[in-house]
Design a protein around this motif. Structure first.
Motif, mmCIF file in Angstrom:
data_model
loop_
_atom_site.group_PDB
_atom_site.id
_atom_site.type_symbol
_atom_site.label_atom_id
_atom_site.label_comp_id
_atom_site.label_asym_id
_atom_site.label_seq_id
_atom_site.Cartn_x
_atom_site.Cartn_y
_atom_site.Cartn_z
ATOM 1 N N ASP A 35 0.880 -1.176 0.000
ATOM 2 C CA ASP A 35 0.000 0.000 0.000
ATOM 3 C C ASP A 35 0.912 1.219 0.000
ATOM 4 O OD1 ASP A 35 -1.980 1.873 0.274
ATOM 5 O OD2 ASP A 35 -2.373 1.456 2.390
ATOM 6 N N HIS A 36 1.339 1.658 -1.181
ATOM 7 C CA HIS A 36 2.416 2.641 -1.283
ATOM 8 C C HIS A 36 2.086 3.679 -2.358
ATOM 9 C CE1 HIS A 36 7.017 3.174 -0.727
ATOM 10 N NE2 HIS A 36 6.484 4.309 -1.142
ATOM 11 N N VAL A 37 1.554 4.821 -1.925
ATOM 12 C CA VAL A 37 1.304 5.919 -2.855
ATOM 13 C C VAL A 37 2.644 6.482 -3.330
ATOM 14 C CG1 VAL A 37 0.286 8.210 -3.139
ATOM 15 C CG2 VAL A 37 -0.849 6.510 -1.700
ATOM 16 N N ASP A 38 2.761 6.668 -4.646
ATOM 17 C CA ASP A 38 3.988 7.226 -5.235
ATOM 18 C C ASP A 38 5.198 6.385 -4.845
ATOM 19 O OD1 ASP A 38 2.731 9.361 -6.569
ATOM 20 O OD2 ASP A 38 2.673 10.528 -4.726
ATOM 21 N N LEU A 39 5.259 5.202 -5.394
ATOM 22 C CA LEU A 39 6.346 4.257 -5.108
ATOM 23 C C LEU A 39 7.691 4.892 -5.452
ATOM 24 C CD1 LEU A 39 6.990 1.296 -4.282
ATOM 25 C CD2 LEU A 39 6.847 0.718 -6.715
ATOM 26 N N SER A 70 0.618 3.889 -7.825
ATOM 27 C CA SER A 70 2.085 3.968 -7.797
ATOM 28 C C SER A 70 2.592 5.319 -8.286
ATOM 29 C CB SER A 70 2.689 2.846 -8.651
ATOM 30 O OG SER A 70 2.395 1.586 -8.100
ATOM 31 N N ILE A 71 1.806 5.989 -9.114
ATOM 32 C CA ILE A 71 2.105 7.363 -9.533
ATOM 33 C C ILE A 71 0.827 8.168 -9.368
ATOM 34 C CG2 ILE A 71 2.934 8.868 -11.373
ATOM 35 C CD1 ILE A 71 4.201 6.489 -12.704
ATOM 36 N N SER A 72 0.810 9.057 -8.376
ATOM 37 C CA SER A 72 -0.390 9.856 -8.136
ATOM 38 C C SER A 72 -0.435 11.097 -9.018
ATOM 39 C CB SER A 72 -0.443 10.281 -6.660
ATOM 40 O OG SER A 72 0.567 11.251 -6.387
ATOM 41 N N GLY A 73 0.718 11.483 -9.572
ATOM 42 C CA GLY A 73 0.784 12.684 -10.398
ATOM 43 C C GLY A 73 1.254 13.914 -9.650
ATOM 44 N N LEU A 78 10.214 7.847 -9.036
ATOM 45 C CA LEU A 78 11.071 7.040 -9.895
ATOM 46 C C LEU A 78 10.854 5.528 -9.792
ATOM 47 C CD1 LEU A 78 14.381 9.001 -9.178
ATOM 48 C CD2 LEU A 78 12.667 9.445 -10.939
ATOM 49 N N GLY A 79 10.103 5.068 -8.795
ATOM 50 C CA GLY A 79 9.985 3.632 -8.564
ATOM 51 C C GLY A 79 9.274 2.832 -9.650
ATOM 52 N N PRO A 80 8.096 3.263 -10.114
ATOM 53 C CA PRO A 80 7.365 2.459 -11.101
ATOM 54 C C PRO A 80 8.151 2.191 -12.372
ATOM 55 C CG PRO A 80 5.918 4.097 -10.124
ATOM 56 C CD PRO A 80 7.299 4.407 -9.634
ATOM 57 N N MET A 105 4.415 9.971 -15.871
ATOM 58 C CA MET A 105 5.600 10.721 -15.468
ATOM 59 C C MET A 105 5.656 12.072 -16.176
ATOM 60 S SD MET A 105 7.624 9.116 -13.232
ATOM 61 C CE MET A 105 9.361 9.410 -13.574
ATOM 62 N N ASP A 106 5.323 12.084 -17.458
ATOM 63 C CA ASP A 106 5.315 13.346 -18.203
ATOM 64 C C ASP A 106 4.292 14.313 -17.620
ATOM 65 O OD1 ASP A 106 7.287 12.428 -19.865
ATOM 66 O OD2 ASP A 106 5.926 11.831 -21.489
ATOM 67 N N ALA A 107 3.118 13.798 -17.268
ATOM 68 C CA ALA A 107 2.079 14.645 -16.673
ATOM 69 C C ALA A 107 2.518 15.179 -15.318
ATOM 70 C CB ALA A 107 0.777 13.847 -16.539
ATOM 71 N N ALA A 108 3.219 14.328 -14.545
ATOM 72 C CA ALA A 108 3.696 14.759 -13.227
ATOM 73 C C ALA A 108 4.764 15.851 -13.362
ATOM 74 C CB ALA A 108 4.244 13.570 -12.458
#
Length: 404
Positions: free
Chosen positions: A51-55, A77-80, A85-87, A144-147
């Motif tokens: 249970d890891h937001v933004d791995l 894993s990517i909330s934006g 860098l994890g995913p 990742m680009d959107a973030a």
């Protein structure tokens, strides 16, 4: 981003452990809401449920290092919020990553039971236990680009966190209030702070000759102490919450400093006392990594080498914690004493060792002597050099001094 070589070399073995071939993964399932705790229990090929937001990258590397077979995340894993860098590491390694899995999966599965993951569906026999969204390399790239497009907002939040941290911890940063005295002498010495973070093993390996020559004080930050031990070194000080460090590191004779809050509460103190040890308390809202640097600086270290830590803005934001703002201020406080491990390794390799010069001269000397004394004029050379040997020795001594 490339998968670390040491991890990538083992990935081919994971496929053999999966048992599901290209159609799915059948393997034991292990669950924990805290990724760093789960990593300790994982075995090659296991399905990890987290249970890891933004791995972040450190957590992803820990999963890959344990040769995980698949990763199910009940959070995105990517909330934006920022480009974590994890995913990217997980999907580039060819490991299935399934996001937004039903949180009830933690109650539905049993630790260690063999289940099957097909696409985004977790199955027990023919029964569906949970479903989620499969992350693909293309999807991760788009996210990742959107973030990155919104990174300005994160920089503003980072700056706000820095100001707030400065208000609450100015007495620690500027006056050293809360930094304990330690018995390990550091005045005028080099100090190596090892953090179990980015490229920690590679950093310590690159510093092997530096450690051998300069004998720095070795400070292990939580799991960083185990990194030092694995590399054949003995930590002088271990500092942290002690929630992800081995008993071997805590019982190995190193001086212990437990990281405590402003109120003095230290969750790791109970564990230390259970091992028959005592620990000094470092009080402050900073990270354990900050605490190690401030401890070394307050004790008078002449140089602080940081291994396994963050080296650029992307890595700072990757951790996604407000406390990371404190790292920025800590680095300002330590100032010119602080050197990144990779930079220290490069500088040390480029330095000419006087012993290397002497070895080179020693290797050439026999050939010169043989050539001189077997030549027709050899006797003349001997008569000329004999009274001047002490002068040549003095010159050689001064020459090596230039490179020390």
């Amino acid at each position: 981003m490339k998968v670390p070589e040491a991890i990538g070399a083992r990935l081919s073995r994971i496929g053999r452990a999966r048992g599901g071939g290209s159609d799915g993964v059948t393997a034991p399932v292990r669950c924990d809401r805290r990724t760093k705790h789960l990593a300790k229990r994982l075995r090659p090929g296991d399905i990890a449920v987290i249970d890891h937001v933004d791995l972040d990258r450190v957590s992803a590397e820990a999963l890959l290092d344990r040769e995980v077979g698949a990763v199910l995340n009940t959070a995105p894993s990517i909330s934006g919020r920022y480009p974590n860098l994890g995913p990217r590491l997980i999907v580039d390694a060819g490991i299935p990553l399934v996001d937004d899995v039903d949180p009830e999966v933690f109650a539905r599965v049993h630790e260690g039971e063999r289940l099957t993951l097909e696409g985004g569906t977790l199955l027990r026999g023919g029964s569906v236990l949970a479903t989620g969204t499969v992350q693909t390399p293309e999807g991760v790239t788009a996210a990742m680009d959107a973030a990155r497009a919104g990174i300005g907002v994160q920089l503003e939040a980072f700056a706000a966190n820095t100001v707030e941290y400065l208000r609450s911890e100015h007495d620690l940063i500027f006056d050293g209030v809360g930094v304990p005295s330690v018995a390990t002498p550091m005045e005028g010495r080099h100090v190596l702070v090892a953090v179990r973070g980015y490229r920690h093993s590679e950093d310590i390996a690159a510093l092997r000759s530096y450690i051998r020559e300069f004998r720095p004080v070795l400070i292990g930050v939580d799991g960083g102490a185990d990194t030092l031990i694995e590399a054949g070194h003995r930590p002088d000080i271990v500092i942290g919450d002690f929630d992800c460090v081995s008993d071997e590191a805590l019982s190995g004779g190193a001086e212990l400093v437990v990281h405590a809050g402003r109120d003095g509460r230290a969750s790791g103190l109970k564990r230390v006392r259970g091992l028959g040890r005592e620990a000094a308390a470092f009080r402050g809202a900073c990270t354990a990594e900050d605490a190690a640097m401030l401890l070394a600086d307050d004790a008078g270290a002449s140089l602080i080498v940081l291994a396994g830590s963050h080296s650029d803005l992307e890595e700072f934001l990757d951790r996604g914690r407000a406390a990371m703002a404190g790292m920025f201020l800590t680095r300002l406080r330590v100032g010119g004493k602080l050197v990144d491990a990779r930079g220290a390794a490069r500088l040390h390799r480029s330095r000419i060792s006087p012993w290397s010069l002497l070895a080179l001269a020693g290797a050439a000397l026999p050939a010169v002597v043989v050539a001189a004394f077997t030549a027709p004029a050899g006797v003349g050379y001997a008569d000329l050099l004999a009274p001047r040997w002490h002068v040549l020795a003095e010159y050689a001594y001064r020459l090596t001094g230039l490179f020390t």
